[in-house]
Design a protein around this motif. Sequence first.
Motif, mmCIF file in Angstrom:
data_model
loop_
_atom_site.group_PDB
_atom_site.id
_atom_site.type_symbol
_atom_site.label_atom_id
_atom_site.label_comp_id
_atom_site.label_asym_id
_atom_site.label_seq_id
_atom_site.Cartn_x
_atom_site.Cartn_y
_atom_site.Cartn_z
ATOM 1 N N ALA A 7 -3.021 10.611 11.435
ATOM 2 C CA ALA A 7 -1.806 11.358 12.109
ATOM 3 C C ALA A 7 -0.532 10.431 11.886
ATOM 4 O O ALA A 7 0.464 11.065 11.710
ATOM 5 N N VAL A 8 -0.629 9.425 11.767
ATOM 6 C CA VAL A 8 0.570 8.358 11.342
ATOM 7 C C VAL A 8 0.888 8.773 9.886
ATOM 8 O O VAL A 8 1.991 8.850 9.684
ATOM 9 N N ALA A 9 -0.096 8.848 9.175
ATOM 10 C CA ALA A 9 0.039 9.066 7.524
ATOM 11 C C ALA A 9 0.929 10.504 7.437
ATOM 12 O O ALA A 9 1.930 10.548 6.906
ATOM 13 N N CYS A 10 0.396 11.623 8.007
ATOM 14 C CA CYS A 10 1.061 12.869 8.161
ATOM 15 C C CYS A 10 2.535 12.682 8.694
ATOM 16 O O CYS A 10 3.479 13.259 8.256
ATOM 17 N N GLY A 11 2.648 11.895 9.773
ATOM 18 C CA GLY A 11 4.055 11.714 10.466
ATOM 19 C C GLY A 11 5.092 11.032 9.478
ATOM 20 O O GLY A 11 6.107 11.482 9.401
ATOM 21 N N LEU A 12 4.563 9.949 8.650
ATOM 22 C CA LEU A 12 5.557 9.329 7.709
ATOM 23 C C LEU A 12 5.551 10.313 6.465
ATOM 24 O O LEU A 12 6.637 10.297 6.195
ATOM 25 N N ILE A 13 4.773 11.194 6.004
ATOM 26 C CA ILE A 13 5.004 11.761 5.107
ATOM 27 C C ILE A 13 5.644 13.108 5.180
ATOM 28 O O ILE A 13 6.621 13.469 4.444
ATOM 29 N N GLY A 14 5.440 13.730 6.416
ATOM 30 C CA GLY A 14 6.341 14.838 6.614
ATOM 31 C C GLY A 14 7.396 14.989 7.828
ATOM 32 O O GLY A 14 8.048 15.792 8.026
ATOM 33 N N GLN A 15 7.633 13.609 8.490
ATOM 34 C CA GLN A 15 8.510 13.658 9.485
ATOM 35 C C GLN A 15 8.522 14.612 10.584
ATOM 36 O O GLN A 15 9.556 15.280 10.780
ATOM 37 N N GLY A 16 7.333 15.206 10.986
ATOM 38 C CA GLY A 16 7.006 16.094 12.094
ATOM 39 C C GLY A 16 7.057 17.490 11.427
ATOM 40 O O GLY A 16 6.773 18.435 12.263
ATOM 41 N N ARG A 17 7.177 17.759 10.226
ATOM 42 C CA ARG A 17 7.424 19.101 9.698
ATOM 43 C C ARG A 17 5.836 19.453 9.233
ATOM 44 O O ARG A 17 5.741 20.795 9.102
ATOM 45 N N LEU A 28 -4.059 3.098 5.977
ATOM 46 C CA LEU A 28 -3.085 4.079 5.810
ATOM 47 C C LEU A 28 -2.516 4.337 4.455
ATOM 48 O O LEU A 28 -2.335 5.290 4.093
ATOM 49 N N ALA A 29 -2.223 3.270 3.451
ATOM 50 C CA ALA A 29 -2.113 3.307 2.075
ATOM 51 C C ALA A 29 -3.199 4.288 1.482
ATOM 52 O O ALA A 29 -2.903 5.068 0.787
ATOM 53 N N ALA A 30 -4.595 3.945 1.782
ATOM 54 C CA ALA A 30 -5.614 4.504 1.260
ATOM 55 C C ALA A 30 -5.355 6.260 1.680
ATOM 56 O O ALA A 30 -5.682 7.471 0.716
ATOM 57 N N ALA A 31 -4.990 6.685 2.807
ATOM 58 C CA ALA A 31 -4.961 8.019 3.306
ATOM 59 C C ALA A 31 -3.799 8.685 2.640
ATOM 60 O O ALA A 31 -4.018 9.684 1.951
ATOM 61 N N ALA A 32 -2.704 7.892 2.519
ATOM 62 C CA ALA A 32 -1.563 8.536 1.517
ATOM 63 C C ALA A 32 -1.784 8.635 0.315
ATOM 64 O O ALA A 32 -1.503 9.792 -0.415
ATOM 65 N N ALA A 33 -2.560 8.059 -0.251
ATOM 66 C CA ALA A 33 -2.971 7.934 -1.787
ATOM 67 C C ALA A 33 -4.008 9.116 -1.828
ATOM 68 O O ALA A 33 -4.191 9.494 -3.206
ATOM 69 N N SER A 34 -4.803 9.477 -1.055
ATOM 70 C CA SER A 34 -5.720 10.555 -1.294
ATOM 71 C C SER A 34 -5.147 12.020 -1.103
ATOM 72 O O SER A 34 -5.872 12.861 -1.340
ATOM 73 N N VAL A 35 -3.791 11.930 -0.789
ATOM 74 C CA VAL A 35 -3.390 13.390 -0.557
ATOM 75 C C VAL A 35 -3.542 14.105 -2.038
ATOM 76 O O VAL A 35 -3.064 13.462 -3.181
ATOM 77 N N THR A 36 -3.842 15.276 -1.795
ATOM 78 C CA THR A 36 -4.362 16.103 -2.923
ATOM 79 C C THR A 36 -4.045 17.574 -3.022
ATOM 80 O O THR A 36 -4.428 18.197 -2.021
ATOM 81 N N ASN A 80 7.128 18.631 -2.810
ATOM 82 C CA ASN A 80 6.241 17.857 -3.490
ATOM 83 C C ASN A 80 5.757 16.871 -2.736
ATOM 84 O O ASN A 80 5.954 15.686 -2.557
ATOM 85 N N ILE A 81 4.770 17.381 -1.420
ATOM 86 C CA ILE A 81 4.236 16.580 -0.637
ATOM 87 C C ILE A 81 3.303 15.241 -1.488
ATOM 88 O O ILE A 81 3.411 14.042 -0.708
ATOM 89 N N GLY A 82 2.553 15.962 -2.353
ATOM 90 C CA GLY A 82 1.739 14.652 -3.352
ATOM 91 C C GLY A 82 2.460 13.813 -3.606
ATOM 92 O O GLY A 82 2.189 12.509 -3.579
ATOM 93 N N ALA A 83 3.800 13.811 -4.251
ATOM 94 C CA ALA A 83 4.691 12.809 -4.694
ATOM 95 C C ALA A 83 5.239 11.934 -3.454
ATOM 96 O O ALA A 83 5.359 10.650 -3.713
ATOM 97 N N ILE A 84 5.550 12.377 -2.430
ATOM 98 C CA ILE A 84 6.031 11.834 -1.451
ATOM 99 C C ILE A 84 5.014 10.970 -0.971
ATOM 100 O O ILE A 84 5.088 9.831 -0.449
ATOM 101 N N ALA A 85 3.584 11.468 -0.879
ATOM 102 C CA ALA A 85 2.558 10.633 -0.198
ATOM 103 C C ALA A 85 2.096 9.602 -1.142
ATOM 104 O O ALA A 85 1.936 8.424 -0.722
ATOM 105 N N LYS A 86 2.273 9.778 -2.495
ATOM 106 C CA LYS A 86 2.132 8.600 -3.475
ATOM 107 C C LYS A 86 3.023 7.537 -3.349
ATOM 108 O O LYS A 86 2.635 6.511 -3.464
ATOM 109 N N GLN A 87 4.312 8.063 -3.193
ATOM 110 C CA GLN A 87 5.280 6.863 -3.047
ATOM 111 C C GLN A 87 5.026 6.139 -1.777
ATOM 112 O O GLN A 87 5.445 4.843 -1.941
ATOM 113 N N LEU A 88 4.843 6.868 -0.622
ATOM 114 C CA LEU A 88 4.384 6.045 0.449
ATOM 115 C C LEU A 88 3.270 5.008 0.349
ATOM 116 O O LEU A 88 3.303 3.804 0.709
ATOM 117 N N ALA A 89 2.190 5.340 -0.389
ATOM 118 C CA ALA A 89 1.127 4.644 -0.758
ATOM 119 C C ALA A 89 1.402 3.369 -1.571
ATOM 120 O O ALA A 89 0.949 2.324 -1.178
#
Length: 119
Positions: free
Chosen positions: A23-33, A84-92, A103-112
């Motif tokens: 839930a926290v990873a999703c919130g940081l990646i998508g800012q509620g979107r 949290l970093a592992a969850a963000a890095a796992s976005v596929t 590009n959700i994947g690129a945002i997630a990789k930057q977060l990780a």
Amino acid sequence: MRFEIVNPSDPYTMEAEDLEVAAVACGLIGQGRYGLKALSPDAGAQNDVPIFLLGGHDEWFIGKFGMDWENTARHVLDHRRDALAAAAASVTLDRAERSSLNNIGAIAKQLAKALRSEA
């Protein structure tokens, strides 16, 4: 746990240790979107994360984790940063090519990467 990232564009998935990290990873990646739909056969809707475009995030986080969004995120950042970093890095992306400019994947990789460099 494996989740589908609910979004209006491309099919992405994410893996996380548990719902709190997801839930926290999703919130940081998508800012509620974006939301999450748990993909484990026995997970059930209680492990889904709604989209928070119109608010309601604090109430949901308090109901699930006993803390509002900000405090839950802070707790995960302070005590579960590696998960949290592992969850963000796992976005596929679940197909060969993106169809959206989003590009959700690129945002997630930057977060990780940011989470791992701040550790």
